[in-house]
Design an enzyme around this catalytic site. Structure first.
Site, PDB file in Angstrom:
ATOM      1  N   GLU A   1      11.663   2.653  15.048  1.00  0.00           N
ATOM      2  CA  GLU A   1      10.780   3.676  14.395  1.00  0.00           C
ATOM      3  C   GLU A   1       9.369   3.567  15.358  1.00  0.00           C
ATOM      4  O   GLU A   1       9.275   3.027  16.425  1.00  0.00           O
ATOM      5  CB  GLU A   1      10.539   3.746  13.118  1.00  0.00           C
ATOM      6  CG  GLU A   1       9.840   2.281  12.685  1.00  0.00           C
ATOM      7  CD  GLU A   1       9.659   2.208  11.083  1.00  0.00           C
ATOM      8  OE1 GLU A   1       9.513   3.362  10.415  1.00  0.00           O
ATOM      9  OE2 GLU A   1       9.407   1.061  10.792  1.00  0.00           O
TER      10      GLU A   1
ATOM     11  N   LYS B   1       6.327  -1.673   2.332  1.00  0.00           N
ATOM     12  CA  LYS B   1       5.243  -1.464   2.939  1.00  0.00           C
ATOM     13  C   LYS B   1       3.895  -2.273   2.572  1.00  0.00           C
ATOM     14  O   LYS B   1       2.927  -1.919   1.652  1.00  0.00           O
ATOM     15  CB  LYS B   1       4.796   0.203   2.179  1.00  0.00           C
ATOM     16  CG  LYS B   1       3.926   0.894   2.950  1.00  0.00           C
ATOM     17  CD  LYS B   1       4.048   2.371   2.699  1.00  0.00           C
ATOM     18  CE  LYS B   1       2.904   3.419   3.191  1.00  0.00           C
ATOM     19  NZ  LYS B   1       3.025   3.487   4.597  1.00  0.00           N
TER      20      LYS B   1
ATOM     21  N   ARG C   1       8.412   4.193  -4.032  1.00  0.00           N
ATOM     22  CA  ARG C   1       8.380   3.338  -3.123  1.00  0.00           C
ATOM     23  C   ARG C   1       7.386   1.847  -3.240  1.00  0.00           C
ATOM     24  O   ARG C   1       7.635   0.837  -2.988  1.00  0.00           O
ATOM     25  CB  ARG C   1       8.128   3.947  -1.862  1.00  0.00           C
ATOM     26  CG  ARG C   1       8.143   2.839  -0.579  1.00  0.00           C
ATOM     27  CD  ARG C   1       7.854   3.459   0.745  1.00  0.00           C
ATOM     28  NE  ARG C   1       6.718   4.400   1.276  1.00  0.00           N
ATOM     29  CZ  ARG C   1       6.484   5.325   1.824  1.00  0.00           C
ATOM     30  NH1 ARG C   1       7.523   5.563   2.866  1.00  0.00           N
ATOM     31  NH2 ARG C   1       5.382   5.804   2.085  1.00  0.00           N
TER      32      ARG C   1
ATOM     33  N   TYR D   1       0.686  -1.198   0.004  1.00  0.00           N
ATOM     34  CA  TYR D   1       0.059   0.099   0.076  1.00  0.00           C
ATOM     35  C   TYR D   1       0.905   1.237   0.061  1.00  0.00           C
ATOM     36  O   TYR D   1       2.144   1.034   0.110  1.00  0.00           O
ATOM     37  CB  TYR D   1      -1.091  -0.015   1.214  1.00  0.00           C
ATOM     38  CG  TYR D   1      -0.293   0.453   2.584  1.00  0.00           C
ATOM     39  CD1 TYR D   1       0.562  -0.271   3.113  1.00  0.00           C
ATOM     40  CD2 TYR D   1      -0.753   1.563   3.007  1.00  0.00           C
ATOM     41  CE1 TYR D   1       1.047  -0.072   4.391  1.00  0.00           C
ATOM     42  CE2 TYR D   1      -0.226   1.918   4.233  1.00  0.00           C
ATOM     43  CZ  TYR D   1       0.675   1.226   5.187  1.00  0.00           C
ATOM     44  OH  TYR D   1       1.130   1.278   6.192  1.00  0.00           O
TER      45      TYR D   1
ATOM     46  N   LEU E   1      10.615   1.430   7.852  1.00  0.00           N
ATOM     47  CA  LEU E   1      10.143   1.939   6.512  1.00  0.00           C
ATOM     48  C   LEU E   1      11.117   3.043   5.816  1.00  0.00           C
ATOM     49  O   LEU E   1      11.268   3.843   6.621  1.00  0.00           O
ATOM     50  CB  LEU E   1       8.709   2.286   6.498  1.00  0.00           C
ATOM     51  CG  LEU E   1       8.042   2.426   5.318  1.00  0.00           C
ATOM     52  CD1 LEU E   1       7.619   1.263   4.728  1.00  0.00           C
ATOM     53  CD2 LEU E   1       6.843   3.453   5.577  1.00  0.00           C
TER      54      LEU E   1
ATOM     55  N   HIS F   1      -1.806 -21.123  -0.363  1.00  0.00           N
ATOM     56  CA  HIS F   1      -0.699 -20.525  -0.217  1.00  0.00           C
ATOM     57  C   HIS F   1       0.142 -20.262  -1.248  1.00  0.00           C
ATOM     58  O   HIS F   1       0.866 -19.160  -1.725  1.00  0.00           O
ATOM     59  CB  HIS F   1       0.277 -21.315   1.002  1.00  0.00           C
ATOM     60  CG  HIS F   1      -0.485 -20.973   2.479  1.00  0.00           C
ATOM     61  ND1 HIS F   1      -1.555 -21.580   2.642  1.00  0.00           N
ATOM     62  CD2 HIS F   1      -0.180 -20.435   3.311  1.00  0.00           C
ATOM     63  CE1 HIS F   1      -1.732 -21.361   4.094  1.00  0.00           C
ATOM     64  NE2 HIS F   1      -0.970 -20.570   4.497  1.00  0.00           N
TER      65      HIS F   1
HETATM   66  N1  PLP Z   1       7.416   4.223   9.500  1.00  0.00           N
HETATM   67  C1  PLP Z   1       6.045   3.423   9.351  1.00  0.00           C
HETATM   68  C2  PLP Z   1       6.289   2.153  10.112  1.00  0.00           C
HETATM   69  C3  PLP Z   1       5.210   3.824   8.780  1.00  0.00           C
HETATM   70  O1  PLP Z   1       3.820   2.968   8.795  1.00  0.00           O
HETATM   71  C4  PLP Z   1       5.181   5.273   8.219  1.00  0.00           C
HETATM   72  C5  PLP Z   1       3.900   5.798   7.491  1.00  0.00           C
HETATM   73  O2  PLP Z   1       2.851   5.117   7.273  1.00  0.00           O
HETATM   74  C6  PLP Z   1       6.184   5.901   8.300  1.00  0.00           C
HETATM   75  C7  PLP Z   1       7.276   5.301   8.993  1.00  0.00           C
HETATM   76  C8  PLP Z   1       6.199   7.396   7.704  1.00  0.00           C
HETATM   77  O3  PLP Z   1       6.409   7.050   6.343  1.00  0.00           O
HETATM   78  P1  PLP Z   1       6.099   8.427   5.060  1.00  0.00           P
HETATM   79  O4  PLP Z   1       6.848   9.542   5.852  1.00  0.00           O
HETATM   80  O5  PLP Z   1       6.461   7.923   3.902  1.00  0.00           O
HETATM   81  O6  PLP Z   1       4.450   8.819   5.578  1.00  0.00           O
END
Ligand code: PLP
Length: 282
Positions: free
Chosen positions: A183, A147, A52, A33, A207, A102
């Site tokens: 994070e 993602k 991304r 997503y 991410l 699967h």
């Molecule tokens: N880290 C995670 C786990 C996220 O889900 C997100 C955004 O959904 C981010 C960081 C921030 O990413 P972005 O700056 O691309 O929104």
């Protein structure tokens, strides 16, 4: 006011039930997503979000239904058809429909959706006041750089933080060799120490945030390295970033009260807002 849903090339609204039960996105979380923000109908960092998305689809071998130009055109058409000016667009591409198994067939046709949504972005007071983080163990899988829609660990951790009075969860990797800050549940994490902006390096544990990239590009001194939990005690400033939050100061982590928005956080907030509003390139 209706939002706009683009479903495999057709425009409708999210009131229509479009998905089949045997879609692999629904049954297996077999999907990638993306979320971008729009302001005055202008998409923010759209091409970064496409890149991304493309990387994630490639990583899990789902065919990308768009090239960059058709993606940009589709997203702009969604915005043109949307009745409100500011919000987000949520995009998802699943491996497609198929009998539940699967072992997936190699050549499924991906299911692609994108819909616009109103969104309450934080106002000036909130951006000054900041947010409270509550820490917990990072129980996510080993490809957090992808993602994928598998956000159960994030959702449970965020809920736990909310129940404890937090706005966001801080995910920690506990190990015998030190406790490492990864994070947040849905945002990137930064500390500032002696004028240096410090954040986790890009690897499979976090991410690659689009906002993170733009903030790093605008910070004067940056270190991408592991952050030990003990460094939170004497950090000069702490902030988090995401598409929907922008640069958001952190005023408390668990029971460590931090000062509200510091000078570097304030400067990066301003620089990011300027970059978001620049009209190049669509
Ligand atoms: N880290 C995670 C786990 C996220 O889900 C997100 C955004 O959904 C981010 C960081 C921030 O990413 P972005 O700056 O691309 O929104």
């Amino acid at each position: 006011m209706n939002d706009v849903l683009w479903f495999n090339g057709r425009f409708t609204t999210t009131d229509e039930r479009v998905l089949r039960v045997e879609d692999r996105g629904f049954l297996f979380g077999d999907a990638i997503y993306e979320v971008f923000k729009f302001v005055d109908k202008h998409p923010v960092f759209l091409r970064d979000h496409f890149k991304r998305l493309a990387n994630g689809l490639k990583a899990i071998e789902i065919r990308n239904p768009w090239d960059e130009e058709s993606f940009v055109a589709t997203m702009n058409e969604i915005l043109e058809r949307t009745e409100f000016d500011d919000g987000i667009v949520y995009i998802e591409v699943t491996r497609g429909e198929g009998e539940r198994a699967h072992f997936y067939p190699e050549n499924l046709t991906p299911t692609a959706i994108a819909f616009s949504r109103r969104f309450n972005f934080p106002d000036g007071a909130k951006k000054e006041r900041g947010v409270r983080l509550i820490s917990t163990a990072d129980l996510r899988w080993k490809h957090c750089d992808v993602k994928s829609v598998n956000l159960l660990a994030n959702a449970l951790a965020k809920k736990e933080a909310q129940r404890k009075g937090g706005d966001e969860v801080l995910l920690i990797h506990y190990s015998g060799r030190g406790d490492i800050v990864r994070e947040c549940g849905s945002s990137s994490f930064f500390i500032v120490k002696n004028g240096v902006v410090i954040t986790h390096p890009l690897d499979c544990h976090i991410l690659p945030g689009v906002t993170r990239d733009h903030v790093i590009a605008r910070a004067e001194r940056v270190e991408e390295r592991l952050i030990d939990v003990s460094e939170l005690d004497d950090a000069d400033e702490i902030f988090i970033t995401s598409t929907t939050l922008g640069v958001m100061p952190v005023n408390q982590v668990d029971d460590r009260a931090k000062r509200a928005r510091g000078p570097i956080t304030t400067d990066l907030q301003r620089k990011l807002e300027e970059a978001e509003l620049s009209r190049s390139p669509k």
